[in-house]
Design a protein around this motif. Structure first.
Motif, PDB file in Angstrom:
ATOM      1  N   UNK A   1     -29.166 -31.648 -22.823  1.00 54.59           N
ATOM      2  CA  UNK A   1     -29.093 -30.138 -23.021  1.00 54.59           C
ATOM      3  C   UNK A   1     -29.927 -29.291 -23.424  1.00 54.59           C
ATOM      4  N   UNK A   2     -30.435 -29.864 -24.451  1.00 51.92           N
ATOM      5  CA  UNK A   2     -31.372 -28.806 -25.295  1.00 51.92           C
ATOM      6  C   UNK A   2     -32.540 -28.552 -24.193  1.00 51.92           C
ATOM      7  N   UNK A   3     -33.162 -29.513 -23.371  1.00 51.62           N
ATOM      8  CA  UNK A   3     -34.068 -29.183 -22.382  1.00 51.62           C
ATOM      9  C   UNK A   3     -33.610 -28.291 -21.355  1.00 51.62           C
ATOM     10  N   UNK A   4     -32.302 -28.228 -21.017  1.00 52.77           N
ATOM     11  CA  UNK A   4     -31.742 -27.422 -20.053  1.00 52.77           C
ATOM     12  C   UNK A   4     -31.720 -26.095 -20.453  1.00 52.77           C
TER      13      UNK A   4
ATOM     14  N   UNK B   1     -22.937 -30.051 -15.212  1.00 49.52           N
ATOM     15  CA  UNK B   1     -21.503 -29.385 -15.036  1.00 49.52           C
ATOM     16  C   UNK B   1     -20.806 -29.022 -16.123  1.00 49.52           C
ATOM     17  N   UNK B   2     -20.838 -29.633 -17.205  1.00 50.40           N
ATOM     18  CA  UNK B   2     -20.003 -29.459 -18.602  1.00 50.40           C
ATOM     19  C   UNK B   2     -20.659 -28.265 -19.305  1.00 50.40           C
ATOM     20  N   UNK B   3     -21.943 -27.819 -19.022  1.00 50.04           N
ATOM     21  CA  UNK B   3     -22.404 -26.686 -19.717  1.00 50.04           C
ATOM     22  C   UNK B   3     -22.847 -25.675 -18.689  1.00 50.04           C
ATOM     23  N   UNK B   4     -22.511 -26.001 -17.431  1.00 49.93           N
ATOM     24  CA  UNK B   4     -23.051 -24.797 -16.614  1.00 49.93           C
ATOM     25  C   UNK B   4     -22.674 -23.319 -16.892  1.00 49.93           C
TER      26      UNK B   4
END
Length: 482
Positions: A13-16, A140-143
């Protein structure tokens, strides 16, 4: 093992987040360009103006930005499919750098025309390619929260230009706008391309490496296969322009985005941004126009940050519905004030009402109506028509902006300022009803699941993170793949 999985998820998630942050920095510059005329035109009209302008130039400097957005439509469609989402963002950043240089060093109004036109094109390309990129790389959970970043950046840009431009020279404010673009041009080239786009171009190995970087794990075969299957299915569904109308799911996506884009501007956002000084004229003794503009933009930014944290928790529908209702109430209060004033009643002791209404509007609009549509734009259209669908949505955004501004000026001149605001309030309440009964909840859904919902295949999955709904609504159980 669970701790290891949690660590990988956190790193992924950090990379995203880093990819999205560097990919949306240019939106700060876009926000500065969008709000540029409000603080800069008074400078250009002053006796010490570095560029002499006439009254007709003012109108063109405001409108040519929108015309650039229209001109950018075919460029956007071509760019995102030919060069990819990542390089389209970078191309738009370069265009904006050129625009800021023209604004900073231009010696006549023609230079400003060209700059505004270029920035309009760049804004159109960036606000299609960046949401598309985010929607295709995000878990999808942090989109939702990642998809809201571009709007947060743009609002920050509006706040920056309102806070800086009135107090410094035009070259200095241009340098501030350009600095954000240079940061992007030095950082974003090192980010991965969208795995969806790479699979569209039959670059499966590159898509695998991209996904590995974005998820911070080496084993991405399951998700890669799901994306590959989704892309293959969506490619088999013909991607002709007419399919936006012929295919049921595309038609519903287009309807939803048309209504949401209309709702955004018929809730008066462009009208208020461009006319906040005249709207708050009665309250001039309480607060100066420059101060009001800064507070207004700061409140929008704060509300958007709150919304970004709620998008993947509360969901899109509840934010849209409540925002529409509260925005409608704030506009109803504003319209009522002007109706009473227009009737000849002395409202001197109530000149705080416009201030309260506009500030309430800033919060209620931005946490829902101002945030959710841009996130949903990247979610609703399938890969086969995504570039076209998002570009048409962007075009409608510009069209409804122009129509809402025209209606405001026309109705205000004929009947008074209260009439257009009563119209805008009614639009907000209609949007709330439409949201409740037509718009699907996309929180926590993969892009493929959203397509199945739009098709009417609403079979619920037992294990959303690993199962894949195939065409026709049939589920492919996790056990069959182990």
């Amino acid at each position: 093992m669970r701790n290891l999985d949690s660590s990988n998820m956190l790193h992924g998630r950090f990379a995203q987040f880093i990819a999205v942050f560097t990919g949306t920095i240019s939106a700060v510059s876009d926000g500065m360009q969008y709000g540029w005329t409000a603080p800069v035109i008074p400078i250009l009209e002053s006796p010490n103006s570095p560029v002499a302008i006439t009254e007709s130039d003012v109108v063109w400097l405001e409108n040519i930005y929108m015309l650039g957005g229209f001109a950018g439509l075919p460029i956007t469609i071509f760019s995102v499919d030919k060069f990819g989402r990542k390089y389209s963002i970078l191309i738009a950043a370069v265009q904006n750098v050129v625009a800021w240089f023209l604004i900073a060093f231009g010696t006549s109004v023609e230079y400003l025309y060209v700059a505004r036109f270029l920035s309009g094109i760049a804004g159109d390309v960036a606000f299609v390619s960046a949401p598309m990129y985010i929607g295709e790389i995000a878990d999808q959970h942090i989109r939702g929260i990642l998809g809201s970043c571009i709007y947060l950046m743009m609002l920050f840009g509006i706040l920056v230009v309102y806070s800086v431009a009135p107090f410094v020279s035009i070259p200095v404010s241009s340098a501030v706008g350009c600095s954000f673009l240079l940061i992007q041009l030095m950082s974003f080239p090192f980010m991965p391309e969208s795995p969806y786009y790479l699979l569209l171009k039959n670059k499966k190995e590159q898509a695998r490496r991209s996904l590995q970087r974005l998820r911070a794990v080496m084993d991405v075969e399951k998700e890669l296969e799901e994306i590959s299957t989704a892309v293959e299915r969506q490619q088999n569904e013909r991607g002709r322009p007419i399919d936006l109308l012929l295919v049921k799911s595309n038609r519903k996506a287009l309807l939803i985005m048309s209504v949401l884009n209309c709702a955004q501007h018929f809730s008066s956002i462009s009208v208020i941004l461009m006319n906040i000084h005249s709207i708050l004229e009665d309250a001039a003794s309480m607060i100066s126009p420059n101060t009001a503009a800064i507070i207004f933009s700061a409140l929008m930014l704060i509300a958007s940050f709150v919304s970004a944290g709620l998008l993947d928790k509360a969901g899109r529908k509840i934010l849209l519905t409540s925002s529409s209702i509260l925005t409608g109430l704030s506009l109803l209060l504003l319209a009522s004030y002007f109706a009473v004033k227009n009737n000849g009643t002395d409202v001197t002791s109530y000149n705080w009402v416009p201030v309260v209404s506009v500030m309430l509007y800033a919060v209620s609009f931005k946490y829902g109506l101002g945030m959710v549509p841009i996130v949903m734009t990247a979610e609703l259209f399938p890969t086969s028509v995504k570039a076209l669908g998002m570009t048409i949505s962007d075009a409608m955004y510009v069209i409804f902006a122009v129509v809402s501004i025209y209606l405001y000026q026309h109705l205000k001149g004929l009947y008074g300022m209260h009439v257009p605001f009563f119209l805008f309030a009614s639009s907000c309440f209609i949007t709330a009803v439409f949201t409740m009964f037509v718009i699907p909840e996309t929180k926590g859904k993969t892009l493929e699941e959203i397509q199945q919902i739009l098709k009417g295949n609403t079979t619920e999955k037992k294990t959303p993170s690993v199962e894949h709904i195939e065409e026709g609504g049939n589920e492919k159980n996790e056990d069959t793949r182990l």
